[in-house]
Design a protein around this motif. Sequence first.
Motif, PDB file in Angstrom:
ATOM      1  N   ALA A 334      44.962  42.520  27.440  1.00 53.96           N
ATOM      2  CA  ALA A 334      43.781  42.344  26.592  1.00 53.96           C
ATOM      3  C   ALA A 334      43.135  40.980  26.819  1.00 53.96           C
ATOM      4  CB  ALA A 334      44.163  42.515  25.127  1.00 53.96           C
ATOM      5  N   ARG A 335      43.952  39.959  27.060  1.00 56.17           N
ATOM      6  CA  ARG A 335      43.412  38.630  27.346  1.00 56.17           C
ATOM      7  C   ARG A 335      42.650  38.640  28.665  1.00 56.17           C
ATOM      8  NH1 ARG A 335      43.855  34.057  30.106  1.00 56.17           N
ATOM      9  NH2 ARG A 335      43.591  32.040  29.024  1.00 56.17           N
ATOM     10  N   ASP A 336      43.173  39.342  29.662  1.00 57.85           N
ATOM     11  CA  ASP A 336      42.474  39.436  30.950  1.00 57.85           C
ATOM     12  C   ASP A 336      41.098  40.067  30.785  1.00 57.85           C
ATOM     13  OD1 ASP A 336      44.611  38.303  32.280  1.00 57.85           O
ATOM     14  OD2 ASP A 336      45.391  40.200  33.069  1.00 57.85           O
ATOM     15  N   ILE A 337      41.021  41.129  29.991  1.00 61.21           N
ATOM     16  CA  ILE A 337      39.736  41.795  29.776  1.00 61.21           C
ATOM     17  C   ILE A 337      38.793  40.906  28.965  1.00 61.21           C
ATOM     18  CG2 ILE A 337      38.620  43.787  28.696  1.00 61.21           C
ATOM     19  CD1 ILE A 337      41.228  45.350  29.377  1.00 61.21           C
ATOM     20  N   LEU A 338      39.328  40.205  27.978  1.00 62.41           N
ATOM     21  CA  LEU A 338      38.518  39.277  27.195  1.00 62.41           C
ATOM     22  C   LEU A 338      37.948  38.181  28.088  1.00 62.41           C
ATOM     23  CD1 LEU A 338      37.488  38.262  24.424  1.00 62.41           C
ATOM     24  CD2 LEU A 338      39.627  36.975  24.221  1.00 62.41           C
ATOM     25  N   LYS A 339      38.776  37.665  28.994  1.00 59.73           N
ATOM     26  CA  LYS A 339      38.323  36.619  29.916  1.00 59.73           C
ATOM     27  C   LYS A 339      37.176  37.136  30.792  1.00 59.73           C
ATOM     28  CE  LYS A 339      40.175  33.264  33.235  1.00 59.73           C
ATOM     29  NZ  LYS A 339      41.418  32.774  33.893  1.00 59.73           N
ATOM     30  N   PHE A 340      37.294  38.348  31.265  1.00 58.28           N
ATOM     31  CA  PHE A 340      36.270  39.035  32.046  1.00 58.28           C
ATOM     32  C   PHE A 340      34.965  39.092  31.239  1.00 58.28           C
ATOM     33  CE2 PHE A 340      35.915  43.220  34.762  1.00 58.28           C
ATOM     34  CZ  PHE A 340      34.697  42.798  35.260  1.00 58.28           C
ATOM     35  N   SER A 341      35.056  39.544  30.009  1.00 52.50           N
ATOM     36  CA  SER A 341      33.897  39.697  29.137  1.00 52.50           C
ATOM     37  C   SER A 341      33.242  38.362  28.815  1.00 52.50           C
ATOM     38  CB  SER A 341      34.333  40.400  27.850  1.00 52.50           C
ATOM     39  OG  SER A 341      33.277  40.478  26.931  1.00 52.50           O
ATOM     40  N   LEU A 342      34.044  37.371  28.486  1.00 57.48           N
ATOM     41  CA  LEU A 342      33.515  36.053  28.145  1.00 57.48           C
ATOM     42  C   LEU A 342      32.821  35.396  29.332  1.00 57.48           C
ATOM     43  CD1 LEU A 342      36.447  34.698  25.965  1.00 57.48           C
ATOM     44  CD2 LEU A 342      34.169  35.325  25.152  1.00 57.48           C
ATOM     45  N   ALA A 343      33.296  35.692  30.543  1.00 59.14           N
ATOM     46  CA  ALA A 343      32.667  35.135  31.739  1.00 59.14           C
ATOM     47  C   ALA A 343      31.228  35.620  31.870  1.00 59.14           C
ATOM     48  CB  ALA A 343      33.468  35.517  32.980  1.00 59.14           C
ATOM     49  N   ALA A 344      30.977  36.856  31.465  1.00 53.36           N
ATOM     50  CA  ALA A 344      29.610  37.382  31.505  1.00 53.36           C
ATOM     51  C   ALA A 344      28.711  36.589  30.566  1.00 53.36           C
ATOM     52  CB  ALA A 344      29.612  38.858  31.133  1.00 53.36           C
ATOM     53  N   GLN A 345      29.187  36.313  29.367  1.00 50.60           N
ATOM     54  CA  GLN A 345      28.393  35.542  28.413  1.00 50.60           C
ATOM     55  C   GLN A 345      28.142  34.120  28.915  1.00 50.60           C
ATOM     56  OE1 GLN A 345      28.875  37.088  24.029  1.00 50.60           O
ATOM     57  NE2 GLN A 345      30.804  36.240  24.708  1.00 50.60           N
ATOM     58  N   GLU A 346      29.183  33.510  29.482  1.00 47.80           N
ATOM     59  CA  GLU A 346      29.033  32.149  29.998  1.00 47.80           C
ATOM     60  C   GLU A 346      28.034  32.119  31.152  1.00 47.80           C
ATOM     61  OE1 GLU A 346      31.730  28.531  31.942  1.00 47.80           O
ATOM     62  OE2 GLU A 346      32.678  30.441  31.397  1.00 47.80           O
ATOM     63  N   SER A 347      28.107  33.119  32.022  1.00 51.87           N
ATOM     64  CA  SER A 347      27.191  33.180  33.153  1.00 51.87           C
ATOM     65  C   SER A 347      25.740  33.273  32.692  1.00 51.87           C
ATOM     66  CB  SER A 347      27.536  34.391  34.035  1.00 51.87           C
ATOM     67  OG  SER A 347      26.553  34.579  35.028  1.00 51.87           O
ATOM     68  N   ALA A 348      25.482  34.134  31.721  1.00 53.68           N
ATOM     69  CA  ALA A 348      24.115  34.294  31.225  1.00 53.68           C
ATOM     70  C   ALA A 348      23.611  33.017  30.555  1.00 53.68           C
ATOM     71  CB  ALA A 348      24.059  35.467  30.250  1.00 53.68           C
ATOM     72  N   GLN A 349      24.476  32.339  29.825  1.00 54.96           N
ATOM     73  CA  GLN A 349      24.087  31.116  29.135  1.00 54.96           C
ATOM     74  C   GLN A 349      23.788  29.982  30.103  1.00 54.96           C
ATOM     75  OE1 GLN A 349      27.498  30.607  26.619  1.00 54.96           O
ATOM     76  NE2 GLN A 349      26.891  32.238  25.201  1.00 54.96           N
ATOM     77  N   LYS A 350      24.590  29.907  31.167  1.00 56.69           N
ATOM     78  CA  LYS A 350      24.457  28.803  32.134  1.00 56.69           C
ATOM     79  C   LYS A 350      23.624  29.175  33.350  1.00 56.69           C
ATOM     80  CE  LYS A 350      28.874  26.653  30.869  1.00 56.69           C
ATOM     81  NZ  LYS A 350      30.221  26.226  31.362  1.00 56.69           N
ATOM     82  N   ASN A 351      23.274  30.458  33.454  1.00 55.00           N
ATOM     83  CA  ASN A 351      22.510  30.947  34.609  1.00 55.00           C
ATOM     84  C   ASN A 351      23.215  30.585  35.920  1.00 55.00           C
ATOM     85  OD1 ASN A 351      20.442  32.284  35.969  1.00 55.00           O
ATOM     86  ND2 ASN A 351      19.171  30.448  36.098  1.00 55.00           N
ATOM     87  N   LYS A 352      24.486  30.893  35.987  1.00 52.29           N
ATOM     88  CA  LYS A 352      25.267  30.605  37.197  1.00 52.29           C
ATOM     89  C   LYS A 352      26.417  31.592  37.317  1.00 52.29           C
ATOM     90  CE  LYS A 352      28.364  27.313  37.063  1.00 52.29           C
ATOM     91  NZ  LYS A 352      29.044  26.000  36.966  1.00 52.29           N
ATOM     92  N   THR A 353      26.926  31.726  38.512  1.00 52.16           N
ATOM     93  CA  THR A 353      28.093  32.563  38.757  1.00 52.16           C
ATOM     94  C   THR A 353      29.332  31.848  38.230  1.00 52.16           C
ATOM     95  OG1 THR A 353      27.089  33.558  40.708  1.00 52.16           O
ATOM     96  CG2 THR A 353      29.494  33.664  40.540  1.00 52.16           C
ATOM     97  N   ILE A 354      30.191  32.607  37.568  1.00 51.92           N
ATOM     98  CA  ILE A 354      31.432  32.047  37.017  1.00 51.92           C
ATOM     99  C   ILE A 354      32.600  32.469  37.896  1.00 51.92           C
ATOM    100  CG2 ILE A 354      32.938  31.942  35.002  1.00 51.92           C
ATOM    101  CD1 ILE A 354      30.119  30.696  34.624  1.00 51.92           C
ATOM    102  N   ASP A 355      33.340  31.484  38.382  1.00 53.67           N
ATOM    103  CA  ASP A 355      34.558  31.756  39.143  1.00 53.67           C
ATOM    104  C   ASP A 355      35.725  31.938  38.189  1.00 53.67           C
ATOM    105  OD1 ASP A 355      33.407  31.530  41.739  1.00 53.67           O
ATOM    106  OD2 ASP A 355      33.406  29.346  41.524  1.00 53.67           O
ATOM    107  N   LEU A 356      36.555  32.947  38.452  1.00 50.31           N
ATOM    108  CA  LEU A 356      37.676  33.246  37.573  1.00 50.31           C
ATOM    109  C   LEU A 356      38.987  33.167  38.345  1.00 50.31           C
ATOM    110  CD1 LEU A 356      36.271  36.321  35.614  1.00 50.31           C
ATOM    111  CD2 LEU A 356      36.554  34.012  34.765  1.00 50.31           C
ATOM    112  N   LYS A 357      39.998  32.660  37.654  1.00 46.95           N
ATOM    113  CA  LYS A 357      41.352  32.658  38.192  1.00 46.95           C
ATOM    114  C   LYS A 357      42.277  33.255  37.149  1.00 46.95           C
ATOM    115  CE  LYS A 357      40.693  28.614  41.156  1.00 46.95           C
ATOM    116  NZ  LYS A 357      41.145  27.230  41.500  1.00 46.95           N
ATOM    117  N   TYR A 358      43.125  34.172  37.584  1.00 43.80           N
ATOM    118  CA  TYR A 358      44.058  34.839  36.674  1.00 43.80           C
ATOM    119  C   TYR A 358      45.483  34.442  37.036  1.00 43.80           C
ATOM    120  CZ  TYR A 358      40.367  37.795  34.757  1.00 43.80           C
ATOM    121  OH  TYR A 358      39.251  38.263  34.119  1.00 43.80           O
TER     122      TYR A 358
END
Length: 358
Positions: A334-358
Amino acid sequence: MIKGKIRVAIIGTGRISDLHAIEYLHNPDTEIVALCDSDIDLAKTRAKKWGCSKSVKIEKDIDKVLADNDVDMVELLLPHHLHLPEALKSIEAGKIISLQKPMCLNLEEADKLVNAVKGYDKPFKVFENFIFYPPVIKAKELVDEGAIGKPLSIRIKSNFGIGDEAWHVPKYARTWRRQTNKSGGGPAVFDDGHHKFALAWYFMGNPNQVHAFIGNTTDHNGEWMDAQSQISFQFPQNRIGNFEIVYSPKLKISGKYYAQDDRVEITGTHGVLWINCGHGRIGNFPPVVVYRDNEVKEYRDINIGWEQSFILSTRHFIKALKEGGDPVLTVTQARDILKFSLAAQESAQKNKTIDLKY
């Protein structure tokens, strides 16, 4: 493994509780023994509608339910900002826990919950139903069997519209979902979107990168909605995906739950697979279709009732409780999916691609 009948308390008796209750009411290994809601009359209405025993306890105070030794398990169906505090109290009370998605508002909260569950001697599940929807289950079987070869991309389309048969969702339930301090994000991308990020995770795993455009519109209730939106993601091994959200104010969608439908397209090295239904129905397409080697195969003998996803998700957990095994979702998943979802919000707010590490 749990012996005897599992005694369940449902905490939060809003609209969605109708679907969560079905399997508990019919499974011989479970019994609903308590309902809890800040609106005591609503809890009483649910008890009557579900045909609960006269001995079922109706409470307004969650602490009383958690202190009740006759309650083995709690199903937490609460606004998102209450997930962490009430889950922690449920752990302290020693209950088996099923927590509604998303697990928390942010990763800081999620980490607190993951740490709290470590070493906990009772099962803890974060509820996600879409990966238990029968067309999705069939699609996953086909993909795992190699029906389209190695999956290379996933496209998820979420359509919102209007429907004469759709549930009436009370205004209070719509309001808190638009208050980001309570919901964590928008109603389409973050709240309902959790299901779609879960589907992408289910078929493709965790992403490396996420880039999002999240729009802003007004729905037929005159309320804010985070559409039209487009989220793109990249997975390891040069695989890709996207999640598109569209609100069509005059698009009629049939279905007795929400005026919304979802479609998924997965392209592999050898073929393409489509899942053609979700909450509701746009047209009468086969639930699952596979194209490979110039041939189209339709899979129509699949139960498409959206309630089945709730029934099967709950049934899986009950079986795990009785026979052993991990729930789906675990807090880590569930944390992995939440991280995925939050990255979308961060990307839209910052207008940039978000790099993720799991």
